[in-house]
Design a protein around this motif. Structure first.
Motif, PDB file in Angstrom:
ATOM      1  N   GLU A   1     -12.787  -5.558  -3.805  1.00 15.36           N
ATOM      2  CA  GLU A   1     -12.725  -4.873  -5.092  1.00 15.36           C
ATOM      3  C   GLU A   1     -13.639  -5.533  -6.124  1.00 15.36           C
ATOM      4  OE1 GLU A   1      -8.622  -4.961  -6.062  1.00 15.36           O
ATOM      5  OE2 GLU A   1      -8.061  -3.346  -4.682  1.00 15.36           O
TER       6      GLU A   1
ATOM      7  N   ASP B   1      -8.590  -8.009   0.016  1.00 10.84           N
ATOM      8  CA  ASP B   1      -8.707  -6.791  -0.788  1.00 10.84           C
ATOM      9  C   ASP B   1      -9.395  -7.086  -2.115  1.00 10.84           C
ATOM     10  OD1 ASP B   1      -7.525  -5.202   1.101  1.00 10.84           O
ATOM     11  OD2 ASP B   1      -5.556  -5.123   0.137  1.00 10.84           O
TER      12      ASP B   1
ATOM     13  N   GLU C   1      -4.210  -9.639   0.846  1.00 14.42           N
ATOM     14  CA  GLU C   1      -4.402  -9.326  -0.571  1.00 14.42           C
ATOM     15  C   GLU C   1      -5.660 -10.000  -1.110  1.00 14.42           C
ATOM     16  OE1 GLU C   1      -2.296  -7.582  -3.217  1.00 14.42           O
ATOM     17  OE2 GLU C   1      -2.185  -6.524  -1.304  1.00 14.42           O
TER      18      GLU C   1
ATOM     19  N   GLN D   1      -3.193  -2.865   0.291  1.00 10.59           N
ATOM     20  CA  GLN D   1      -2.073  -2.780  -0.654  1.00 10.59           C
ATOM     21  C   GLN D   1      -0.789  -3.327  -0.028  1.00 10.59           C
ATOM     22  OE1 GLN D   1      -2.166   1.434  -1.780  1.00 10.59           O
ATOM     23  NE2 GLN D   1      -3.258   0.867  -3.650  1.00 10.59           N
ATOM     24  N   CYS D   2      -0.928  -4.505   0.595  1.00  8.42           N
ATOM     25  CA  CYS D   2       0.213  -5.106   1.294  1.00  8.42           C
ATOM     26  C   CYS D   2       1.353  -5.454   0.348  1.00  8.42           C
ATOM     27  CB  CYS D   2      -0.237  -6.359   2.039  1.00  8.42           C
ATOM     28  SG  CYS D   2      -1.289  -6.015   3.449  1.00  8.42           S
ATOM     29  N   ARG D   3       1.018  -5.930  -0.837  1.00 14.25           N
ATOM     30  CA  ARG D   3       2.089  -6.296  -1.775  1.00 14.25           C
ATOM     31  C   ARG D   3       2.914  -5.073  -2.147  1.00 14.25           C
ATOM     32  NH1 ARG D   3       1.587 -11.069  -4.983  1.00 14.25           N
ATOM     33  NH2 ARG D   3       3.277 -10.234  -6.239  1.00 14.25           N
ATOM     34  N   HIS D   4       2.238  -3.962  -2.375  1.00 16.86           N
ATOM     35  CA  HIS D   4       2.942  -2.725  -2.721  1.00 16.86           C
ATOM     36  C   HIS D   4       3.849  -2.296  -1.574  1.00 16.86           C
ATOM     37  CE1 HIS D   4       3.674   1.158  -4.579  1.00 16.86           C
ATOM     38  NE2 HIS D   4       3.319   1.751  -3.451  1.00 16.86           N
ATOM     39  N   THR D   5       3.324  -2.365  -0.353  1.00 20.01           N
ATOM     40  CA  THR D   5       4.128  -2.010   0.823  1.00 20.01           C
ATOM     41  C   THR D   5       5.296  -2.969   0.984  1.00 20.01           C
ATOM     42  OG1 THR D   5       2.157  -1.138   1.923  1.00 20.01           O
ATOM     43  CG2 THR D   5       4.059  -1.636   3.309  1.00 20.01           C
TER      44      THR D   5
ATOM     45  N   PRO E   1      -8.367  -0.737   0.383  1.00 21.10           N
ATOM     46  CA  PRO E   1      -7.455  -1.884   0.375  1.00 21.10           C
ATOM     47  C   PRO E   1      -6.199  -1.618   1.204  1.00 21.10           C
ATOM     48  CG  PRO E   1      -7.124  -0.593  -1.602  1.00 21.10           C
ATOM     49  CD  PRO E   1      -8.248   0.071  -0.836  1.00 21.10           C
TER      50      PRO E   1
END
Length: 243
Positions: free
Chosen positions: A67, A63, A60, A83-87, A81
């Motif tokens: 960004e 990323d 993160e 988007q590990c937190r979302h996953t 990105p």
């Protein structure tokens, strides 16, 4: 897979290798989270979870660095990105859904001595789900919380996910036309057991935001259920005249 190994891959233009390592990370995360909810999670399982969370945090940060790069900088790699937190959050939601669904059918996974004595299938279903919710969120507060950095706010995350699943099921039941005893039992969970025995448990104190959760039933559904209960109770108390 170590954090250092994943960082090295992230610095190489090797999409296939990165994707394989990323899938391995997600598999390790899923296994670690699922295993921590087993009857006897070990310190090794918690350490695996902690390592996976550290890797997610590192990815993160990478990323965010891409960004936040200045305009005109080189284009971000195809894997950014992540988007590990979302996953991660999606994985937890699936795990919570599985835990709550299994609670209604796998009686052996929960201490059900008190459940077996309940008189209706609805009461047993609600009780099993409520017990599963309580056991799991307390385990998060006691063991799993320490595997995450504070910004994950993991206790609130888990409680919110379990709350949503429990609320959806109780709303479905409340609208199904319950008899007076089942109405009373459901109201007890909504107004007493859940807010007092679970959310106000001493091990959750200071770790969850009760106000942000809302109630298990909407005001409309709760009012309808209460009116239904009172009407049925009144009708039950009315005695037929003697012939």
């Amino acid at each position: 897979m170590t954090i250092e190994g994943l960082v090295q891959v992230c610095n190489e233009d090797d999409k296939d290798t990165l994707q394989k390592d990323y899938e391995t990370l997600l598999l390790h995360l899923w296994m670690a989270v699922h295993t921590t909810f087993s009857p006897t999670p070990s310190g090794e399982h918690l350490e695996i979870l902690r390592s996976a969370v550290e890797t997610i945090t590192l990815l993160e940060e990478k990323d965010q660095q891409w960004e936040g790069r200045p305009e005109g900088s080189s284009e971000a790699p195809v894997w950014r990105p992540h988007q590990c937190r979302h996953t991660h959050d999606n994985l937890l939601e699936k795990m919570v859904d599985s835990q709550m669904r299994n609670a209604t059918v796998e009686e052996d996974n929960i201490s059900v001595s008190s459940v077996d004595n309940l008189s209706t299938s609805m009461k047993r279903e609600v009780c099993r789900m409520g017990k599963r919710l309580k056991e799991d969120v307390l385990r998060v507060a006691r063991d799993i919380r320490d595997c995450y950095p504070p910004d994950f706010d993991v206790c609130n995350l888990y409680v919110r996910l379990y709350h949503q699943k429990f609320s959806a099921k109780l709303t479905e039941l409340a609208r199904s036309g319950l008899d007076v005893d089942d109405c009373n039992y459901l109201l007890c969970w909504v107004n007493n057991y859940y807010p007092n025995d679970i959310l106000k448990h001493k091990d959750l104190e200071g770790h969850i935001n009760m106000e942000s959760l809302g109630t298990l039933l909407s005001e409309k559904d709760l009012t309808t259920l209460e009116e239904q209960y009172l009407l049925q109770k009144e009708n039950r108390s009315v005695k037929l005249p003697e012939l």
